[in-house]
Design a protein around this motif. Structure first.
Motif, PDB file in Angstrom:
ATOM      1  N   ALA A 152      71.164  27.579   9.940  1.00 51.33           N
ATOM      2  CA  ALA A 152      70.349  27.308  11.140  1.00 51.33           C
ATOM      3  C   ALA A 152      68.966  27.927  11.028  1.00 51.33           C
ATOM      4  CB  ALA A 152      71.058  27.827  12.386  1.00 51.33           C
ATOM      5  N   ARG A 153      68.574  28.312   9.801  1.00 47.76           N
ATOM      6  CA  ARG A 153      67.310  29.021   9.612  1.00 47.76           C
ATOM      7  C   ARG A 153      66.118  28.241  10.170  1.00 47.76           C
ATOM      8  NH1 ARG A 153      65.755  32.830   5.694  1.00 47.76           N
ATOM      9  NH2 ARG A 153      67.674  32.413   4.536  1.00 47.76           N
ATOM     10  N   GLU A 154      66.064  26.942   9.901  1.00 44.93           N
ATOM     11  CA  GLU A 154      64.922  26.150  10.348  1.00 44.93           C
ATOM     12  C   GLU A 154      64.831  26.122  11.868  1.00 44.93           C
ATOM     13  OE1 GLU A 154      63.069  21.618   9.907  1.00 44.93           O
ATOM     14  OE2 GLU A 154      64.709  22.259   8.598  1.00 44.93           O
ATOM     15  N   ALA A 155      65.982  25.882  12.530  1.00 44.84           N
ATOM     16  CA  ALA A 155      65.995  25.872  13.996  1.00 44.84           C
ATOM     17  C   ALA A 155      65.648  27.248  14.547  1.00 44.84           C
ATOM     18  CB  ALA A 155      67.364  25.425  14.504  1.00 44.84           C
ATOM     19  N   LEU A 156      66.124  28.290  13.877  1.00 44.58           N
ATOM     20  CA  LEU A 156      65.837  29.653  14.323  1.00 44.58           C
ATOM     21  C   LEU A 156      64.339  29.935  14.255  1.00 44.58           C
ATOM     22  CD1 LEU A 156      66.829  32.490  15.143  1.00 44.58           C
ATOM     23  CD2 LEU A 156      67.065  33.004  12.703  1.00 44.58           C
ATOM     24  N   GLU A 157      63.725  29.564  13.150  1.00 45.15           N
ATOM     25  CA  GLU A 157      62.287  29.807  13.017  1.00 45.15           C
ATOM     26  C   GLU A 157      61.488  28.975  14.010  1.00 45.15           C
ATOM     27  OE1 GLU A 157      61.464  29.108   8.893  1.00 45.15           O
ATOM     28  OE2 GLU A 157      62.185  31.096   8.281  1.00 45.15           O
ATOM     29  N   THR A 158      61.960  27.772  14.310  1.00 44.89           N
ATOM     30  CA  THR A 158      61.292  26.941  15.314  1.00 44.89           C
ATOM     31  C   THR A 158      61.329  27.601  16.685  1.00 44.89           C
ATOM     32  OG1 THR A 158      61.839  24.914  14.101  1.00 44.89           O
ATOM     33  CG2 THR A 158      61.316  24.677  16.439  1.00 44.89           C
ATOM     34  N   THR A 159      62.434  28.285  16.986  1.00 44.58           N
ATOM     35  CA  THR A 159      62.561  28.990  18.268  1.00 44.58           C
ATOM     36  C   THR A 159      61.728  30.259  18.307  1.00 44.58           C
ATOM     37  OG1 THR A 159      64.790  28.145  18.686  1.00 44.58           O
ATOM     38  CG2 THR A 159      64.192  30.201  19.775  1.00 44.58           C
ATOM     39  N   ILE A 160      61.787  31.048  17.226  1.00 44.29           N
ATOM     40  CA  ILE A 160      61.205  32.386  17.245  1.00 44.29           C
ATOM     41  C   ILE A 160      59.712  32.403  16.942  1.00 44.29           C
ATOM     42  CG2 ILE A 160      61.335  34.675  16.181  1.00 44.29           C
ATOM     43  CD1 ILE A 160      63.684  33.996  18.012  1.00 44.29           C
ATOM     44  N   ARG A 161      59.237  31.491  16.116  1.00 43.53           N
ATOM     45  CA  ARG A 161      57.832  31.514  15.712  1.00 43.53           C
ATOM     46  C   ARG A 161      56.867  31.472  16.892  1.00 43.53           C
ATOM     47  NH1 ARG A 161      57.722  27.132  12.977  1.00 43.53           N
ATOM     48  NH2 ARG A 161      58.652  28.020  11.105  1.00 43.53           N
ATOM     49  N   PRO A 162      57.050  30.555  17.887  1.00 41.13           N
ATOM     50  CA  PRO A 162      56.102  30.527  19.024  1.00 41.13           C
ATOM     51  C   PRO A 162      56.130  31.793  19.865  1.00 41.13           C
ATOM     52  CG  PRO A 162      57.404  28.505  18.902  1.00 41.13           C
ATOM     53  CD  PRO A 162      58.039  29.478  17.978  1.00 41.13           C
ATOM     54  N   VAL A 174      61.013  39.917  20.049  1.00 48.19           N
ATOM     55  CA  VAL A 174      62.369  39.407  19.863  1.00 48.19           C
ATOM     56  C   VAL A 174      62.676  39.234  18.384  1.00 48.19           C
ATOM     57  CG1 VAL A 174      63.944  37.490  20.305  1.00 48.19           C
ATOM     58  CG2 VAL A 174      62.361  38.259  22.100  1.00 48.19           C
ATOM     59  N   ILE A 175      63.815  39.786  17.967  1.00 47.64           N
ATOM     60  CA  ILE A 175      64.338  39.575  16.622  1.00 47.64           C
ATOM     61  C   ILE A 175      65.542  38.649  16.759  1.00 47.64           C
ATOM     62  CG2 ILE A 175      65.338  40.642  14.566  1.00 47.64           C
ATOM     63  CD1 ILE A 175      63.676  43.072  16.708  1.00 47.64           C
ATOM     64  N   GLY A 176      65.351  37.394  16.397  1.00 42.78           N
ATOM     65  CA  GLY A 176      66.409  36.401  16.522  1.00 42.78           C
ATOM     66  C   GLY A 176      67.242  36.347  15.252  1.00 42.78           C
ATOM     67  N   ILE A 177      68.564  36.310  15.440  1.00 40.93           N
ATOM     68  CA  ILE A 177      69.488  36.250  14.303  1.00 40.93           C
ATOM     69  C   ILE A 177      70.374  35.017  14.442  1.00 40.93           C
ATOM     70  CG2 ILE A 177      71.419  37.397  13.122  1.00 40.93           C
ATOM     71  CD1 ILE A 177      70.270  40.065  14.039  1.00 40.93           C
ATOM     72  N   ASP A 178      70.534  34.290  13.341  1.00 44.01           N
ATOM     73  CA  ASP A 178      71.472  33.168  13.316  1.00 44.01           C
ATOM     74  C   ASP A 178      71.890  32.922  11.865  1.00 44.01           C
ATOM     75  OD1 ASP A 178      72.999  30.862  14.181  1.00 44.01           O
ATOM     76  OD2 ASP A 178      71.630  30.770  15.896  1.00 44.01           O
ATOM     77  N   ALA A 237      56.148  34.774  18.571  1.00 43.10           N
ATOM     78  CA  ALA A 237      55.602  35.852  17.744  1.00 43.10           C
ATOM     79  C   ALA A 237      56.664  36.896  17.442  1.00 43.10           C
ATOM     80  CB  ALA A 237      54.380  36.492  18.410  1.00 43.10           C
ATOM     81  N   GLY A 238      57.909  36.425  17.301  1.00 39.91           N
ATOM     82  CA  GLY A 238      59.016  37.315  17.015  1.00 39.91           C
ATOM     83  C   GLY A 238      59.370  37.329  15.542  1.00 39.91           C
ATOM     84  N   THR A 239      60.562  37.809  15.234  1.00 40.69           N
ATOM     85  CA  THR A 239      61.049  37.926  13.868  1.00 40.69           C
ATOM     86  C   THR A 239      62.364  37.158  13.745  1.00 40.69           C
ATOM     87  OG1 THR A 239      60.083  40.131  13.662  1.00 40.69           O
ATOM     88  CG2 THR A 239      61.766  39.519  12.049  1.00 40.69           C
ATOM     89  N   ALA A 240      62.468  36.290  12.744  1.00 36.48           N
ATOM     90  CA  ALA A 240      63.686  35.509  12.519  1.00 36.48           C
ATOM     91  C   ALA A 240      64.440  36.087  11.327  1.00 36.48           C
ATOM     92  CB  ALA A 240      63.332  34.045  12.257  1.00 36.48           C
ATOM     93  N   LEU A 241      65.735  36.382  11.517  1.00 37.60           N
ATOM     94  CA  LEU A 241      66.584  36.910  10.454  1.00 37.60           C
ATOM     95  C   LEU A 241      67.801  36.009  10.299  1.00 37.60           C
ATOM     96  CD1 LEU A 241      66.592  40.739  11.339  1.00 37.60           C
ATOM     97  CD2 LEU A 241      65.149  39.561   9.667  1.00 37.60           C
ATOM     98  N   ALA A 242      68.001  35.493   9.096  1.00 36.80           N
ATOM     99  CA  ALA A 242      69.141  34.616   8.834  1.00 36.80           C
ATOM    100  C   ALA A 242      70.282  35.433   8.242  1.00 36.80           C
ATOM    101  CB  ALA A 242      68.736  33.498   7.875  1.00 36.80           C
ATOM    102  N   PHE A 243      71.319  35.638   9.049  1.00 39.89           N
ATOM    103  CA  PHE A 243      72.503  36.378   8.614  1.00 39.89           C
ATOM    104  C   PHE A 243      73.750  35.723   9.193  1.00 39.89           C
ATOM    105  CE2 PHE A 243      69.489  40.021   8.342  1.00 39.89           C
ATOM    106  CZ  PHE A 243      69.783  40.434   7.043  1.00 39.89           C
ATOM    107  N   ASP A 244      74.833  35.770   8.433  1.00 41.75           N
ATOM    108  CA  ASP A 244      76.137  35.367   8.938  1.00 41.75           C
ATOM    109  C   ASP A 244      76.787  36.617   9.529  1.00 41.75           C
ATOM    110  OD1 ASP A 244      78.703  34.580   9.451  1.00 41.75           O
ATOM    111  OD2 ASP A 244      79.204  34.010   7.387  1.00 41.75           O
ATOM    112  N   ILE A 245      76.838  36.718  10.853  1.00 42.46           N
ATOM    113  CA  ILE A 245      77.314  37.956  11.469  1.00 42.46           C
ATOM    114  C   ILE A 245      78.784  38.226  11.188  1.00 42.46           C
ATOM    115  CG2 ILE A 245      75.596  37.887  13.328  1.00 42.46           C
ATOM    116  CD1 ILE A 245      77.912  37.017  15.194  1.00 42.46           C
TER     117      ILE A 245
END
Length: 483
Positions: A280-290, A272-276, A292-300
């Protein structure tokens, strides 16, 4: 967010009080849990005139682990069951599952060609419905009306929608009722959908009519092993990890429904590549890290973002894109600011268009991929004070319907889910009276959970759902609004 009323009336004291004074008692829904059997119990099978789908159904029942009984309308089921080594018998009113009840009712109406032949549906459900247990499943199978050979057949097949939706409203007790139209030649593509509607994964999906087309492009990468073939001659899918080896993008993945989607896809084997948004980077990494995915911080919403995301996904590409990111800025249109209108339309709708265009143009979304968009019941029925939000979510439905044929050349499917009242931080801010109305005005008399939306998206992303495209599936407990 907790539903206090639901919890109270299902407590020992609350249940007695509700019964004594006649309060409604919503059922605690049976949802999917990895530590519990997904398929269990006794299924009653019925059929109309010259059923076409019983053979495919027998294979699904055999592989899922259900046991079955044949209603008198399904005389062909007994020899078919024997061919598939199924334990089966004749239906009797006293037939019992693990709790003294049937787990599911399945009726093959695919051969019904005239309204007079609908009587077989009455006979089956009249005899069996009272034997269906709590959180049971009803599935009706038919042929797409628009593909029927005669007006009479079209008429009879279209009648199945009214029957199925009414069954969902009559049955209550956490029971769902759904209709699956299977096109001629698509019989071997129906298994993923039948498994979804027969399982706890579809706990909050009811009253829906789903069409499966004969596209014949099931994903070969989903096989359990090279050359694995089922008894029917179809490729055997990996049902435990159907998304193994797939890469999935989820926008708005930091929390709420987006986080649930990320978890559901990862549980099915996807990377999973999560984008937010960056804040919200910290919350995104908290969700994606467990995961084993990839977190990308972007304003869509930023105009440069689609190209940046396409570049960040590099040469590996992606197989699944889930457009979940969205906002609300509610006001009646006379009081709404231009900025509030523009931001909701841009984030909820236009950003999806821009991102898909970039991923498709760059070839980042691979052929045979899946696009799943999150719409809303508001996009179907409209809502007071939500002209911007309802317009954006109706536009999402328009995207799905307009792009399906265009994407078919690349074997890419595009579908949408339309959630109703889902228990999230967003709905927790709704005034109490309106919140309670949203919870109770559906056949389940309760709100849904983020996992309900996530499981529906995981089903639409499944390699076995190549024949489902251009459709909108409501995850609303069969809402009484926008039916």
């Amino acid at each position: 967010m907790k539903d206090t009323y639901l919890n109270f009336v299902n407590s020992p004291f609350g249940a007695r009080l509700a019964h004594s004074i006649g309060l409604p008692k919503p059922e605690v829904l049976r949802r999917y849990r990895a530590d519990q059997p997904e398929f269990d119990g006794l299924v009653a099978i019925g059929a109309g005139r010259e059923p076409h789908l019983l053979d495919a159904l027998a294979g699904v029942i055999a592989r899922s682990g259900f046991t079955s009984v044949a209603h008198e309308s399904a005389g062909l089921w007994i020899p078919l069951a024997a061919r598939h080594a199924l334990m089966t018998g004749r239906f009797e009113p006293a037939d019992a599952g693990p709790h003294g009840r049937l787990a599911a009712l399945i009726f093959d109406a695919s051969g019904i060609e005239d309204s007079s032949q609908l009587d077989s549906l009455f006979a089956f459900f009249h005899d069996t419905l009272r034997s269906l247990g709590k959180c049971g499943r009803i599935v009706v199978l038919g042929r797409p009306p628009e593909a029927c050979a005669s007006p009479r057949q079209w008429t009879a097949q279209r009648a199945l929608e009214g029957l199925t939706r009414s069954l969902g409203k009559e049955a209550r007790r956490g029971i769902t009722a759904n209709l699956v139209y299977v096109a001629q030649g698509a019989e071997d593509e129906a298994e993923a959908t039948l498994r979804f509607f027969l399982s706890p994964r579809s706990a909050y999906v009811s009253g829906q009519a789903v069409r499966i087309g004969a596209h014949g492009h099931a994903d070969p990468d989903a096989t359990a092993g090279a050359g694995a073939v089922a008894a029917s001659g179809t490729t055997t899918l990996n049902w435990s990890q159907p998304l193994a080896g797939k890469r999935a993008v989820v926008t708005g993945a930091a929390r709420g429904i987006g986080a649930a989607i990320a978890n559901a896809l990862a549980a099915e084997g996807a990377h999973v590549i999560g984008i937010d948004i960056p804040s919200a980077r910290e919350a995104l990494e908290t969700t994606i890290r467990p995961l084993a995915g990839t977190a990308l911080a972007f304003d869509i919403a930023a105009p440069e973002t689609p190209a940046q995301i396409a570049a960040a996904l590099d040469e590996l590409g992606v197989d699944i894109v889930v457009h979940n990111a969205g906002i609300t800025k509610d006001k009646t249109i006379a009081r709404m600011t231009e900025a509030a209108w523009h931001s909701v339309i841009d984030i909820n709708l236009s950003a999806q268009e821009r991102l898909d265009e970039a991923l498709l143009a760059a070839g980042t979304l691979r052929d045979g991929g899946r696009i799943v968009c999150v719409s809303s019941i508001s996009g179907i029925a409209g809502n007071l004070g939500q002209t911007n939000y309802a317009a954006s979510k109706a536009g999402v439905i328009g995207r799905v319907q307009s792009m399906a044929a265009q994407l078919a050349a690349r074997r890419i499917t595009i579908n949408a889910v339309a959630p109703g009242f889902i228990e999230t931080q967003m709905t927790a801010k709704i005034p109490l009276a309106i919140r309670e109305a949203g919870r109770r005005m559906n056949s389940m008399s309760q709100g849904g959970q983020p996992a309900d939306v996530a499981q529906t998206i995981a089903w639409l992303a499944h390699p076995g759902c190549a024949g489902i495209t251009g459709q909108v599936v409501r995850v609303c407990g069969q809402s009484l609004i926008g039916a």
